[in-house]
Design a protein around this motif. Structure first.
Motif, PDB file in Angstrom:
ATOM      1  N   ALA A 129       0.830  -1.209   0.000  1.00 19.63           N
ATOM      2  CA  ALA A 129       0.000   0.000   0.000  1.00 19.63           C
ATOM      3  C   ALA A 129       0.860   1.252   0.000  1.00 19.63           C
ATOM      4  N   GLY A 130       1.932   1.240   0.797  1.00 22.54           N
ATOM      5  CA  GLY A 130       2.845   2.385   0.807  1.00 22.54           C
ATOM      6  C   GLY A 130       3.506   2.588  -0.541  1.00 22.54           C
ATOM      7  N   ILE A 131       3.928   1.479  -1.166  1.00 23.95           N
ATOM      8  CA  ILE A 131       4.517   1.577  -2.500  1.00 23.95           C
ATOM      9  C   ILE A 131       3.492   2.134  -3.485  1.00 23.95           C
ATOM     10  N   GLY A 132       2.243   1.676  -3.365  1.00 21.40           N
ATOM     11  CA  GLY A 132       1.199   2.194  -4.237  1.00 21.40           C
ATOM     12  C   GLY A 132       1.002   3.686  -4.083  1.00 21.40           C
ATOM     13  N   LEU A 133       1.005   4.164  -2.832  1.00 21.60           N
ATOM     14  CA  LEU A 133       0.845   5.606  -2.597  1.00 21.60           C
ATOM     15  C   LEU A 133       2.014   6.397  -3.162  1.00 21.60           C
ATOM     16  N   VAL A 134       3.230   5.861  -2.991  1.00 19.24           N
ATOM     17  CA  VAL A 134       4.407   6.547  -3.529  1.00 19.24           C
ATOM     18  C   VAL A 134       4.358   6.562  -5.051  1.00 19.24           C
ATOM     19  N   LEU A 135       3.939   5.440  -5.659  1.00 22.88           N
ATOM     20  CA  LEU A 135       3.825   5.393  -7.117  1.00 22.88           C
ATOM     21  C   LEU A 135       2.810   6.409  -7.626  1.00 22.88           C
ATOM     22  N   ILE A 136       1.659   6.453  -6.972  1.00 26.50           N
ATOM     23  CA  ILE A 136       0.621   7.395  -7.409  1.00 26.50           C
ATOM     24  C   ILE A 136       1.130   8.831  -7.301  1.00 26.50           C
ATOM     25  N   ALA A 137       1.733   9.149  -6.138  1.00 29.66           N
ATOM     26  CA  ALA A 137       2.212  10.520  -5.928  1.00 29.66           C
ATOM     27  C   ALA A 137       3.290  10.900  -6.934  1.00 29.66           C
TER      28      ALA A 137
END
Length: 511
Positions: A129-137
């Protein structure tokens, strides 16, 4: 067996050639945009993503371990790879991946693969989930025609400025239209007829965006093409010597651990999708390590087993490992024969693919049921995700693991303190008190245990019954003896000072 029949057997067609051939083509079509997009998002040439996919098919695909799992560059390592490339430079990436591959091989030989299954699922979900948030940002910036900032927190803080910049720049608005259109295609792809969905959504989004950009002659940034051979840069001796430093070596360890965990968790998920041979975790870890060693020697991106391509492989009807080997062959042919096609792909479309992939890593729908059933696990997931976003991947995962261990220790250290008063026949000022402790007495329960003992009335003998204790750690054992000595000392002081009655006694049996 005659020589003729032996020769005929050696060249006999594989039993599931048709199924594996069809599945390999589908996986290839899914892999192309993801390999290219992950490489660009990692700060590396697009061709290196294809090299990793080729190695995942032709090297890891041939090795034993998991029969239907597909390996290649993974979105889960994009953040860590980008940090490594930004900090140490692209030439050092090969050395880091090489060291990570050697570590994975060593862990597989030592049969440590099964121990990765002991990692808390909430920590893994929080990491993703953290990786997903970083990717989106991070990918919102190239999707809107801008340059991403130095960190995820800076990316999030700069979103208002990004929107203002996009609104005032015709070139950025064009990129936003291309990226937004690709994202709409990805979001709506599952609602289209089954015949249309035979084409993978990411491939359709990238092809449509590329076609519109080329046909309309739009002025947007596209993928830089360096050539397959020019992009392959094996690490030099100076790069390998830098592994002696703690920074580069720590990054290699992080690569090895996270890639191994993601690969083996993917293997467990893929095994639930088919009825074929189960994954041998230690052999799969060796296979992943060999693949990463080869990727390191070629200066390519690290690889993991990826659930999206693996699930696609199973659902497309693959029956043996031949499908993943053939998918590597198609990637090699594409990279060798059609390199110019990469230069036509708009970066905004690739960014949209990764924004969509990052969103799928964030388990929004599963968070509410998890909170209702296991609040502690939900807290671990959220804290890990926030920590990965706010700090970095390694520190966030370590914090999540620490929190998961503390939560498990707290939940398993149940301690019950029961105070049993004396019978009516012996009631009086000096009636004895029985305190029965049961469960697990650990330092986490120390404040509650001492709080219950310190509320006992003074001047009465106390007996501690520890027969039902399953475990007493050193901290609780010491605290019990210190409390007993202090209580007897206070009682003796009251007796010497002229208090009525005898000094109370405290009996602490050996647990």
């Amino acid at each position: 067996m005659t020589p003729r029949s032996s020769l005929r057997s050696a060249f006999r067609r594989p039993p599931f050639l048709r199924q594996d051939l069809a599945a390999s083509l589908v996986v290839f079509l899914v892999a192309v945009p993801l390999c290219v997009g992950i490489a660009v998002a990692s700060g590396a040439p697009a061709e290196l993503g294809l090299v990793t996919g080729i190695v995942g098919g032709l090297v890891t695909g041939l090795l034993p371990g998991s029969s239907l799992q597909v390996s290649g560059p993974a979105a889960g390592l994009t953040v860590l790879v980008h940090q490594a490339v930004t900090t140490y430079g692209l030439p050092a990436l090969g050395a880091v991946v090489l060291a990570a591959g050697v570590l994975q091989v060593a862990m597989g030989v030592l049969r440590l693969g099964r121990w990765f299954r002991a990692i808390s699922v909430s920590v893994v979900q929080g990491m993703l989930a953290g990786i997903g948030l970083v990717l989106i940002a991070g990918q919102l910036y190239p999707m809107l025609g801008a340059q991403a900032r130095s960190s995820a927190m800076a990316d999030l803080a700069g979103l208002p400025a990004l929107l203002a910049h996009t609104a005032g720049s015709p070139r950025a608005l064009t990129a936003a239209a291309i990226g937004g259109g690709a994202l709409l295609v990805l979001l709506g792809w599952r609602w289209l007829p089954a015949r249309v969905r035979a084409v993978p959504g990411p491939l359709a989004a990238v092809v449509l965006a590329t076609a519109v950009t080329a046909a309309a002659g739009l002025d947007v940034a596209t993928v830089e093409v360096h050539g397959l051979l020019a992009s392959v840069q094996p690490p030099g001796l100076s790069d390998l010597e830098r592994l002696a430093g703690t920074g580069l070596l720590g990054t290699a360890v992080a690569f090895a651990l996270i890639a191994s965990a993601e690969s083996l968790f993917s293997a467990a998920a893929v095994d639930r999708l088919h009825n074929g041979p189960r994954t041998h975790y230690d052999r799969e870890l060796v296979a992943q390590g060999v693949g990463n060693t080869v990727c390191g020697l070629l200066g390519a991106l690290p690889m993991t087993a990826v659930i999206v391509r693996s699930a696609t492989n199973v659902h497309a009807g693959a029956r043996t490992r031949l499908s993943r080997v053939l998918h590597g062959c198609w990637l090699l042919l594409f990279a060798a024969l059609l390199p110019a096609a990469l230069g036509m792909i708009p970066l905004a479309a690739l960014a949209a693919v990764l924004v969509h992939a990052g969103a799928k890593l964030v388990p929004v729908a599963a968070l509410r049921p998890l909170w209702q059933a296991h609040r502690g696990e939900a807290v671990v997931l959220v804290v890990t995700a926030v920590a990965v976003t706010a700090t970095n991947l390694l520190e966030g995962v370590l914090l999540g693991l620490l929190l998961a261990v503390v939560k498990s220790a707290w939940e398993t250290s149940h301690l019950k303190v029961e105070v049993v008063e004396a019978a009516e026949a012996v009631e009086g000022p000096a009636a004895p008190i029985l305190v029965r402790l049961s469960g697990n007495a650990t330092f986490l329960r120390l404040p509650g245990m001492l709080g219950a003992l310190e509320t006992l009335p003074q001047g009465r003998p106390v007996t501690l019954d520890l027969a039902d204790l399953l475990h007493v750690d050193h901290a609780c054992r010491t605290a019990l003896h210190d409390w007993a000595a202090r209580r007897e000392g206070e009682a003796e002081g009251e007796a010497e000072g002229g208090a009525e009655g005898e000094a109370e006694s405290v009996r602490v049996p050996t647990p």
